[in-house]
Write a protein that holds these residues in place. Structure first.
Motif, PDB file in Angstrom:
ATOM      1  N   VAL A 142       0.813  -1.218   0.000  1.00 55.59           N
ATOM      2  CA  VAL A 142       0.000   0.000   0.000  1.00 55.59           C
ATOM      3  C   VAL A 142       0.854   1.281   0.000  1.00 55.59           C
ATOM      4  O   VAL A 142       0.572   2.200  -0.778  1.00 55.59           O
ATOM      5  CB  VAL A 142      -0.994  -0.001   1.184  1.00 55.59           C
ATOM      6  N   PRO A 143       1.893   1.405   0.837  1.00 57.40           N
ATOM      7  CA  PRO A 143       2.669   2.650   0.828  1.00 57.40           C
ATOM      8  C   PRO A 143       3.250   2.991  -0.543  1.00 57.40           C
ATOM      9  O   PRO A 143       3.188   4.146  -0.982  1.00 57.40           O
ATOM     10  CB  PRO A 143       3.776   2.371   1.849  1.00 57.40           C
ATOM     11  N   GLU A 144       3.803   1.991  -1.238  1.00 57.08           N
ATOM     12  CA  GLU A 144       4.357   2.231  -2.570  1.00 57.08           C
ATOM     13  C   GLU A 144       3.257   2.621  -3.553  1.00 57.08           C
ATOM     14  O   GLU A 144       3.419   3.552  -4.353  1.00 57.08           O
ATOM     15  CB  GLU A 144       5.087   0.986  -3.075  1.00 57.08           C
ATOM     16  N   TYR A 145       2.139   1.899  -3.481  1.00 59.33           N
ATOM     17  CA  TYR A 145       1.030   2.179  -4.393  1.00 59.33           C
ATOM     18  C   TYR A 145       0.490   3.596  -4.174  1.00 59.33           C
ATOM     19  O   TYR A 145       0.272   4.352  -5.128  1.00 59.33           O
ATOM     20  CB  TYR A 145      -0.089   1.154  -4.191  1.00 59.33           C
ATOM     21  N   LEU A 146       0.311   3.950  -2.915  1.00 60.50           N
ATOM     22  CA  LEU A 146      -0.180   5.282  -2.567  1.00 60.50           C
ATOM     23  C   LEU A 146       0.764   6.358  -3.101  1.00 60.50           C
ATOM     24  O   LEU A 146       0.333   7.352  -3.699  1.00 60.50           O
ATOM     25  CB  LEU A 146      -0.315   5.380  -1.047  1.00 60.50           C
ATOM     26  N   GLU A 147       2.059   6.165  -2.892  1.00 61.00           N
ATOM     27  CA  GLU A 147       3.057   7.136  -3.346  1.00 61.00           C
ATOM     28  C   GLU A 147       3.010   7.323  -4.863  1.00 61.00           C
ATOM     29  O   GLU A 147       3.017   8.460  -5.358  1.00 61.00           O
ATOM     30  CB  GLU A 147       4.449   6.679  -2.932  1.00 61.00           C
ATOM     31  N   LYS A 148       2.955   6.212  -5.597  1.00 60.78           N
ATOM     32  CA  LYS A 148       2.989   6.289  -7.055  1.00 60.78           C
ATOM     33  C   LYS A 148       1.728   6.937  -7.609  1.00 60.78           C
ATOM     34  O   LYS A 148       1.793   7.766  -8.528  1.00 60.78           O
ATOM     35  CB  LYS A 148       3.157   4.887  -7.642  1.00 60.78           C
ATOM     36  N   MET A 149       0.562   6.585  -7.069  1.00 63.66           N
ATOM     37  CA  MET A 149      -0.691   7.142  -7.589  1.00 63.66           C
ATOM     38  C   MET A 149      -0.804   8.626  -7.275  1.00 63.66           C
ATOM     39  O   MET A 149      -1.261   9.429  -8.100  1.00 63.66           O
ATOM     40  CB  MET A 149      -1.890   6.377  -7.023  1.00 63.66           C
ATOM     41  N   ASP A 150      -0.364   9.015  -6.070  1.00 61.23           N
ATOM     42  CA  ASP A 150      -0.396  10.443  -5.705  1.00 61.23           C
ATOM     43  C   ASP A 150       0.601  11.245  -6.545  1.00 61.23           C
ATOM     44  O   ASP A 150       0.375  12.424  -6.834  1.00 61.23           O
ATOM     45  CB  ASP A 150      -0.092  10.618  -4.218  1.00 61.23           C
ATOM     46  N   LYS A 151       1.701  10.597  -6.919  1.00 61.30           N
ATOM     47  CA  LYS A 151       2.696  11.280  -7.755  1.00 61.30           C
ATOM     48  C   LYS A 151       2.116  11.622  -9.113  1.00 61.30           C
ATOM     49  O   LYS A 151       2.396  12.688  -9.678  1.00 61.30           O
ATOM     50  CB  LYS A 151       3.933  10.395  -7.918  1.00 61.30           C
ATOM     51  N   VAL A 152       1.287  10.733  -9.647  1.00 63.97           N
ATOM     52  CA  VAL A 152       0.696  10.946 -10.972  1.00 63.97           C
ATOM     53  C   VAL A 152      -0.503  11.889 -10.911  1.00 63.97           C
ATOM     54  O   VAL A 152      -0.634  12.793 -11.743  1.00 63.97           O
ATOM     55  CB  VAL A 152       0.271   9.599 -11.600  1.00 63.97           C
ATOM     56  N   PHE A 153      -1.365  11.692  -9.901  1.00 59.68           N
ATOM     57  CA  PHE A 153      -2.652  12.396  -9.905  1.00 59.68           C
ATOM     58  C   PHE A 153      -2.788  13.459  -8.811  1.00 59.68           C
ATOM     59  O   PHE A 153      -3.829  14.088  -8.681  1.00 59.68           O
ATOM     60  CB  PHE A 153      -3.797  11.379  -9.803  1.00 59.68           C
ATOM     61  N   GLY A 154      -1.736  13.661  -8.028  1.00 55.58           N
ATOM     62  CA  GLY A 154      -1.765  14.703  -7.011  1.00 55.58           C
ATOM     63  C   GLY A 154      -1.947  14.147  -5.612  1.00 55.58           C
ATOM     64  O   GLY A 154      -2.575  13.097  -5.426  1.00 55.58           O
ATOM     65  N   LYS A 155      -1.405  14.837  -4.645  1.00 54.54           N
ATOM     66  CA  LYS A 155      -1.482  14.394  -3.249  1.00 54.54           C
ATOM     67  C   LYS A 155      -2.933  14.245  -2.809  1.00 54.54           C
ATOM     68  O   LYS A 155      -3.763  15.125  -3.043  1.00 54.54           O
ATOM     69  CB  LYS A 155      -0.760  15.397  -2.341  1.00 54.54           C
ATOM     70  N   GLY A 156      -3.241  13.124  -2.183  1.00 54.62           N
ATOM     71  CA  GLY A 156      -4.595  12.868  -1.716  1.00 54.62           C
ATOM     72  C   GLY A 156      -5.484  12.205  -2.739  1.00 54.62           C
ATOM     73  O   GLY A 156      -6.656  11.914  -2.463  1.00 54.62           O
ATOM     74  N   ALA A 157      -4.934  11.938  -3.953  1.00 54.14           N
ATOM     75  CA  ALA A 157      -5.749  11.317  -5.003  1.00 54.14           C
ATOM     76  C   ALA A 157      -6.123   9.886  -4.637  1.00 54.14           C
ATOM     77  O   ALA A 157      -7.225   9.423  -4.925  1.00 54.14           O
ATOM     78  CB  ALA A 157      -5.013  11.350  -6.342  1.00 54.14           C
ATOM     79  N   CYS A 158      -5.192   9.182  -4.011  1.00 58.59           N
ATOM     80  CA  CYS A 158      -5.423   7.771  -3.653  1.00 58.59           C
ATOM     81  C   CYS A 158      -5.853   7.669  -2.197  1.00 58.59           C
ATOM     82  O   CYS A 158      -5.186   8.199  -1.302  1.00 58.59           O
ATOM     83  CB  CYS A 158      -4.157   6.954  -3.883  1.00 58.59           C
ATOM     84  N   ASN A 159      -6.968   7.000  -1.976  1.00 58.69           N
ATOM     85  CA  ASN A 159      -7.501   6.821  -0.626  1.00 58.69           C
ATOM     86  C   ASN A 159      -7.489   5.344  -0.258  1.00 58.69           C
ATOM     87  O   ASN A 159      -7.993   4.498  -1.009  1.00 58.69           O
ATOM     88  CB  ASN A 159      -8.935   7.356  -0.542  1.00 58.69           C
ATOM     89  N   VAL A 160      -6.892   5.050   0.890  1.00 63.16           N
ATOM     90  CA  VAL A 160      -6.788   3.675   1.365  1.00 63.16           C
ATOM     91  C   VAL A 160      -7.963   3.395   2.294  1.00 63.16           C
ATOM     92  O   VAL A 160      -8.111   4.039   3.345  1.00 63.16           O
ATOM     93  CB  VAL A 160      -5.452   3.445   2.108  1.00 63.16           C
ATOM     94  N   LEU A 161      -8.796   2.459   1.904  1.00 60.78           N
ATOM     95  CA  LEU A 161     -10.039   2.186   2.626  1.00 60.78           C
ATOM     96  C   LEU A 161     -10.072   0.755   3.144  1.00 60.78           C
ATOM     97  O   LEU A 161      -9.281  -0.092   2.743  1.00 60.78           O
ATOM     98  CB  LEU A 161     -11.242   2.417   1.710  1.00 60.78           C
ATOM     99  N   LYS A 162     -11.007   0.513   4.025  1.00 59.64           N
ATOM    100  CA  LYS A 162     -11.302  -0.834   4.501  1.00 59.64           C
ATOM    101  C   LYS A 162     -12.793  -1.096   4.289  1.00 59.64           C
ATOM    102  O   LYS A 162     -13.601  -0.162   4.235  1.00 59.64           O
ATOM    103  CB  LYS A 162     -10.976  -0.976   5.992  1.00 59.64           C
ATOM    104  N   ILE A 163     -13.136  -2.357   4.152  1.00 56.16           N
ATOM    105  CA  ILE A 163     -14.551  -2.730   4.040  1.00 56.16           C
ATOM    106  C   ILE A 163     -15.120  -2.833   5.453  1.00 56.16           C
ATOM    107  O   ILE A 163     -14.573  -3.538   6.302  1.00 56.16           O
ATOM    108  CB  ILE A 163     -14.712  -4.066   3.295  1.00 56.16           C
ATOM    109  N   ARG A 164     -16.200  -2.092   5.701  1.00 55.27           N
ATOM    110  CA  ARG A 164     -16.792  -2.105   7.039  1.00 55.27           C
ATOM    111  C   ARG A 164     -18.002  -3.030   7.046  1.00 55.27           C
ATOM    112  O   ARG A 164     -18.710  -3.152   6.038  1.00 55.27           O
ATOM    113  CB  ARG A 164     -17.118  -0.693   7.487  1.00 55.27           C
ATOM    114  N   LYS A 165     -18.256  -3.651   8.193  1.00 61.72           N
ATOM    115  CA  LYS A 165     -19.305  -4.669   8.242  1.00 61.72           C
ATOM    116  C   LYS A 165     -20.686  -4.116   8.552  1.00 61.72           C
ATOM    117  O   LYS A 165     -21.672  -4.852   8.495  1.00 61.72           O
ATOM    118  CB  LYS A 165     -18.943  -5.755   9.259  1.00 61.72           C
ATOM    119  N   TYR A 166     -20.770  -2.822   8.896  1.00 60.88           N
ATOM    120  CA  TYR A 166     -22.059  -2.240   9.272  1.00 60.88           C
ATOM    121  C   TYR A 166     -22.560  -1.279   8.200  1.00 60.88           C
ATOM    122  O   TYR A 166     -21.796  -0.480   7.658  1.00 60.88           O
ATOM    123  CB  TYR A 166     -21.950  -1.498  10.598  1.00 60.88           C
ATOM    124  N   GLY A 167     -23.851  -1.325   7.946  1.00 61.50           N
ATOM    125  CA  GLY A 167     -24.481  -0.334   7.093  1.00 61.50           C
ATOM    126  C   GLY A 167     -24.986   0.805   7.960  1.00 61.50           C
ATOM    127  O   GLY A 167     -24.301   1.256   8.871  1.00 61.50           O
TER     128      GLY A 167
END
Length: 428
Positions: free
Chosen positions: A397-422
């Motif tokens: 994730v850290p490498e992926y986040l860095e590379k995507m933000d480098k291309v599309f701007g800081k904050g472009a990539c958001n690291v999420l988790k799947i939550r079990k509650y609606g």
């Protein structure tokens, strides 16, 4: 019901840490969530005074499988995510609703007058009134309340900020006036009604269903008015994967025709067989009539029909893989879905602007960074501009986040988790 000052103090002491971790999954974000809740309560107190209050939550969602299938009465797989709308709320007995969302002006609604008004179309007020009318039409009680709503569901990133808002309002009505008896599917249907009829957006039911039900949800729209809903419990974090959504910052301007052409062309192929939607057409039908279909509907329409038929089958396989805890099979199916959207559905860039291909570039960079089994990616949602989705191994994730933000701007990539509650009541 607890007092606002009691909830704040409990949050500051860490009494709700386990609860927030259970809801939001990512331990590194619990400090942020704690501060967010405290600030929301403080804002509510400034607006409506100290005293009794409850806090409700409804998550955003991410499409996982079924790219452009719902409008053809197909199947979808979607996930609730750990970004949400929260509402600090107090019941009132005056049949008036006073609600402020974020930094916008206060919305005031008389519950005795929830009729549709053309002048309110495409407004938050219309969504609230639509939820109230939908609840009333389903035989539920409605009434007044005060609320401050704040959301960290990204707007314009295909994560359904509007569906999260509709769900949180429906959840408030359920608990304040119906003892929590409005089930998640009904709240989703009411939310769709609010968005279709009152707000004026002809959306399907996928967004509301994923936001309301929680975890992953497998929905079959063969009978759109009676969808078959299956909640799929799966802990993605247990297998060491994160869900990454990258906003490629492409312009959505002038894409209406591109979006409209997808269901239109699919329905043209269906119409050739005398059917309303592609759900009623088989691959054998396509192959046996391919020459005439190409002549009458065009090659792109035929390719999009092929995408639908295969993608629709793929959704069920994805759900079964998750239920059987076959993570590698699931990821293979995600990759197949992405490839089909790119090659057959062709919704990764607009042919009217070939110079800018943000989504295509994001997918290319992702394939490069994630090679060697680090993850898989696909277009997310409607496509053409907007976002991509990737399931990424936590250590990558850290490498992926860095590379995507480098291309599309800081904050472009958001690291999420799947939550079990609606939609849920968090604190009462």
């Amino acid at each position: 019901m607890k007092k606002t000052n009691e909830i704040k103090e409990a949050l500051k002491k860490g009494d709700y840490k386990d609860l927030l971790t259970d809801i939001y999954v990512d331990e590194s974000r619990i400090e942020y969530q704690t501060e967010r809740y405290i600030k929301a309560i403080e804002k509510f107190e400034k607006l409506y005074g100290e005293g009794d209050a409850a806090i409700y939550s409804a998550p955003g969602r991410s499409e996982v499988g079924g790219n452009h299938t719902d409008h053809q009465h197909g199947e979808i797989l979607a996930a609730s995510i750990n970004l949400d709308a929260i509402a600090v709320t107090r019941k009132t007995d005056d049949n008036m609703i006073h609600l402020i969302s974020g930094t916008y002006k206060e919305i005031v609604i008389d519950v005795n007058d929830i009729s549709y008004k053309e002048s309110e179309k495409e407004t938050t007020k219309a969504l609230i009134k639509g939820v109230l009318k939908g609840a009333k039409d389903h035989g539920f009680d409605i009434g007044g309340f005060t609320a401050y709503v704040t959301s960290d569901v990204l707007i314009g990133a295909g994560l359904s900020s509007s569906a999260a808002f509709e769900t949180v309002v429906g959840t408030i009505i359920s608990h304040l006036y119906n003892d929590g008896k409005m089930d998640a599917v009904t709240i989703a249907i009411i939310g769709q009604y609010a968005e279709n009829v009152y707000f004026g957006k002809p959306c399907g039911l996928m967004d509301q269903m994923a936001c309301s039900v929680g975890s992953l949800v497998h929905v079959d729209f063969a009978k759109p008015k009676e969808p078959v809903v299956e909640k799929v419990e799966f802990d993605m974090n247990k297998y060491g994967y994160s869900l990454c959504i990258t906003d490629t910052k492409g312009s959505h301007a002038d894409l209406t025709a591109d979006y409209a052409a997808v269901p239109q062309e699919m329905k043209e192929v269906a119409a050739y067989f005398g059917k309303e939607v592609l759900r009623e057409v088989s691959m054998d039908d396509i192959i046996e009539n391919i020459s005439k279909l190409r002549e009458k509907c065009g090659d792109r329409a035929v390719l999009r029909a092929i995408h639908f038929i295969n993608e629709n089958k793929r959704v069920g396989k994805q759900a079964e893989a998750l239920k059987s805890e076959k993570i590698d099979e699931f990821l293979t199916l995600i990759k197949e879905s992405g490839d089909s959207s790119y090659k057959y559905l062709q919704n990764v860039y607009t042919v009217n602007d070939i110079r800018h291909q943000n989504v295509s570039l994001a997918l290319a960079i992702s394939d490069t960074v994630l090679e060697g089994g680090k993850g898989v990616c696909r277009v997310h949602g409607g496509g053409f501009a907007g976002t991509i989705q990737a399931f990424v191994k936590n250590e990558a994730v850290p490498e992926y986040l860095e590379k995507m933000d480098k291309v599309f701007g800081k904050g472009a990539c958001n690291v999420l988790k799947i939550r079990k509650y609606g939609g849920m009541k968090v604190i009462d």
